[in-house]
Design a protein around this motif. Structure first.
Motif, PDB file in Angstrom:
ATOM      1  N   TYR A 189       0.823  -1.205   0.000  1.00 31.19           N
ATOM      2  CA  TYR A 189       0.000   0.000   0.000  1.00 31.19           C
ATOM      3  C   TYR A 189       0.865   1.266   0.000  1.00 31.19           C
ATOM      4  CZ  TYR A 189      -4.273  -2.686   0.733  1.00 31.19           C
ATOM      5  OH  TYR A 189      -5.340  -3.540   0.568  1.00 31.19           O
ATOM      6  N   LEU A 190       1.986   1.212   0.698  1.00 30.15           N
ATOM      7  CA  LEU A 190       2.888   2.358   0.715  1.00 30.15           C
ATOM      8  C   LEU A 190       3.491   2.591  -0.672  1.00 30.15           C
ATOM      9  CD1 LEU A 190       4.730   1.771   4.113  1.00 30.15           C
ATOM     10  CD2 LEU A 190       3.158   3.642   3.585  1.00 30.15           C
TER      11      LEU A 190
ATOM     12  N   ASN B 126       4.125  15.348  -0.356  1.00 25.66           N
ATOM     13  CA  ASN B 126       4.743  15.031   0.935  1.00 25.66           C
ATOM     14  C   ASN B 126       4.354  13.624   1.401  1.00 25.66           C
ATOM     15  OD1 ASN B 126       6.027  17.495   1.149  1.00 25.66           O
ATOM     16  ND2 ASN B 126       4.338  18.459   2.234  1.00 25.66           N
ATOM     17  N   SER B 127       3.154  13.224   1.054  1.00 26.67           N
ATOM     18  CA  SER B 127       2.685  11.887   1.440  1.00 26.67           C
ATOM     19  C   SER B 127       3.532  10.803   0.788  1.00 26.67           C
ATOM     20  CB  SER B 127       1.215  11.717   1.051  1.00 26.67           C
ATOM     21  OG  SER B 127       0.384  12.611   1.777  1.00 26.67           O
ATOM     22  N   ALA B 128       3.906  11.022  -0.476  1.00 24.36           N
ATOM     23  CA  ALA B 128       4.759  10.055  -1.173  1.00 24.36           C
ATOM     24  C   ALA B 128       6.133   9.983  -0.516  1.00 24.36           C
ATOM     25  CB  ALA B 128       4.888  10.442  -2.642  1.00 24.36           C
TER      26      ALA B 128
ATOM     27  N   ALA C 136       5.745   8.064   2.669  1.00 20.94           N
ATOM     28  CA  ALA C 136       5.538   6.656   2.352  1.00 20.94           C
ATOM     29  C   ALA C 136       6.874   5.969   2.054  1.00 20.94           C
ATOM     30  CB  ALA C 136       4.603   6.520   1.151  1.00 20.94           C
ATOM     31  N   THR C 137       7.766   6.679   1.355  1.00 23.02           N
ATOM     32  CA  THR C 137       9.094   6.142   1.053  1.00 23.02           C
ATOM     33  C   THR C 137       9.911   5.965   2.328  1.00 23.02           C
ATOM     34  OG1 THR C 137       9.035   7.320  -1.066  1.00 23.02           O
ATOM     35  CG2 THR C 137      11.158   6.452  -0.365  1.00 23.02           C
ATOM     36  N   ILE C 138       9.790   6.930   3.239  1.00 20.89           N
ATOM     37  CA  ILE C 138      10.482   6.822   4.530  1.00 20.89           C
ATOM     38  C   ILE C 138       9.978   5.610   5.308  1.00 20.89           C
ATOM     39  CG2 ILE C 138      10.787   7.911   6.794  1.00 20.89           C
ATOM     40  CD1 ILE C 138      10.762  10.618   5.355  1.00 20.89           C
TER      41      ILE C 138
ATOM     42  N   LEU D  24       8.660   2.958   4.073  1.00 21.76           N
ATOM     43  CA  LEU D  24       9.168   1.759   3.388  1.00 21.76           C
ATOM     44  C   LEU D  24      10.600   1.467   3.825  1.00 21.76           C
ATOM     45  CD1 LEU D  24       7.815   2.251  -0.260  1.00 21.76           C
ATOM     46  CD2 LEU D  24       7.332   0.309   1.252  1.00 21.76           C
ATOM     47  N   ALA D  25      11.411   2.516   3.912  1.00 21.54           N
ATOM     48  CA  ALA D  25      12.809   2.348   4.344  1.00 21.54           C
ATOM     49  C   ALA D  25      12.879   1.807   5.767  1.00 21.54           C
ATOM     50  CB  ALA D  25      13.546   3.676   4.245  1.00 21.54           C
ATOM     51  N   HIS D  26      12.043   2.364   6.659  1.00 23.44           N
ATOM     52  CA  HIS D  26      12.002   1.859   8.038  1.00 23.44           C
ATOM     53  C   HIS D  26      11.602   0.386   8.066  1.00 23.44           C
ATOM     54  CE1 HIS D  26      12.806   5.801   9.266  1.00 23.44           C
ATOM     55  NE2 HIS D  26      11.608   6.222   9.615  1.00 23.44           N
ATOM     56  N   GLY D  27      10.650   0.038   7.198  1.00 22.03           N
ATOM     57  CA  GLY D  27      10.204  -1.352   7.133  1.00 22.03           C
ATOM     58  C   GLY D  27      11.316  -2.280   6.660  1.00 22.03           C
TER      59      GLY D  27
END
Length: 229
Positions: free
Chosen positions: A90-91, A102-104, A107-109, A111-114
């Motif tokens: 979903y991200l 900014n939402s994108a 979302a990328t951040i 994803l990186a944390h994940g």
């Protein structure tokens, strides 16, 4: 002699009609201005049409941009509510559908944390790098992304590159602790105990007396490292 009504419109020759009832004359404009306008009426009309089109286009774009941003924010919120095993998909959808918002970026951040949590450190580094390429040095996110890159490099045992990132992080206010601790860890990981001790000592010099617990922790780290020499 026939009577004439006071309200009866007198005949005016067509060739003088514009002079008598012309719109421009009603504004008491200087003759030169009137002449200029009449000579360039086509160009003026085109210029006015262009201005109107630009105003309408800007208004429509502003309305679209506002709606697009709101939709992106809503999509990000819903993505973050998804279970951990489905959240990444979903991200990625938010990143694809709302690129440039900014939402994108957030979302990328996420994803990186994940990726960091999954120990996919190379993917995490790539995601952080994508963000870093899109933001300026003055963006509040800049040091956060630098820290993420440094952590992912350290986790990949790329200690030289990680050290450089931590050293860069040191210039940002509020990230001093993370920077010095990261730099010292990379020296320890490389087996250079002497430089690790020197880094911790440098860090001690930056600590204020109002932080006794932090000073005590670093001093104990130095003692343990000295015992390894």
């Amino acid at each position: 002699m026939a009577n004439h009504s006071a309200f009866e419109k007198k005949y005016v020759a067509k060739d003088t009609m514009s002079d008598v009832e012309g719109v421009l004359e009603h504004f008491n404009l200087p003759p030169k201005t009137i002449t200029f306008i009449r000579k360039n009426v086509r160009a003026i009309q085109l210029a006015l049409a262009f201005v109107i089109i630009m105003v309408v286009a800007f208004s429509l774009y502003a309305s679209y941009s506002k709606k697009h941003t709101a939709e992106a924010s809503s999509a990000l919120g819903l993505a973050l509510e998804e279970p951990a095993d489905k959240r990444a998909n979903y991200l990625r959808k938010v990143v694809e559908d709302y690129s440039g918002t900014n939402s994108a970026t957030w979302a990328t951040i996420e994803l990186a944390h994940g990726y960091m949590a999954e120990k996919a450190y190379a993917k995490a580094y790539s995601s952080y790098s994508i963000i870093l390429d899109k933001i300026t040095d003055t963006d509040p996110l800049h040091p956060l992304i630098i820290f993420g890159q440094a952590e992912s490099l350290e986790a990949q045992k790329k200690y030289v590159e990680a050290y450089e990132m931590y050293q860069h992080l040191k210039i940002f206010s509020g990230y001093n602790d993370l920077a010095y601790l990261g730099m010292a860890r990379t020296w320890e990981a490389r087996g250079d105990i002497e430089k690790a001790i020197l880094t911790y000592n440098d860090y001690l010099l930056t600590l204020e007396s109002s932080r006794p617990q932090a000073k005590s922790y670093i001093e104990s780290k130095i003692v343990r490292l000295q015992a390894k020499k």
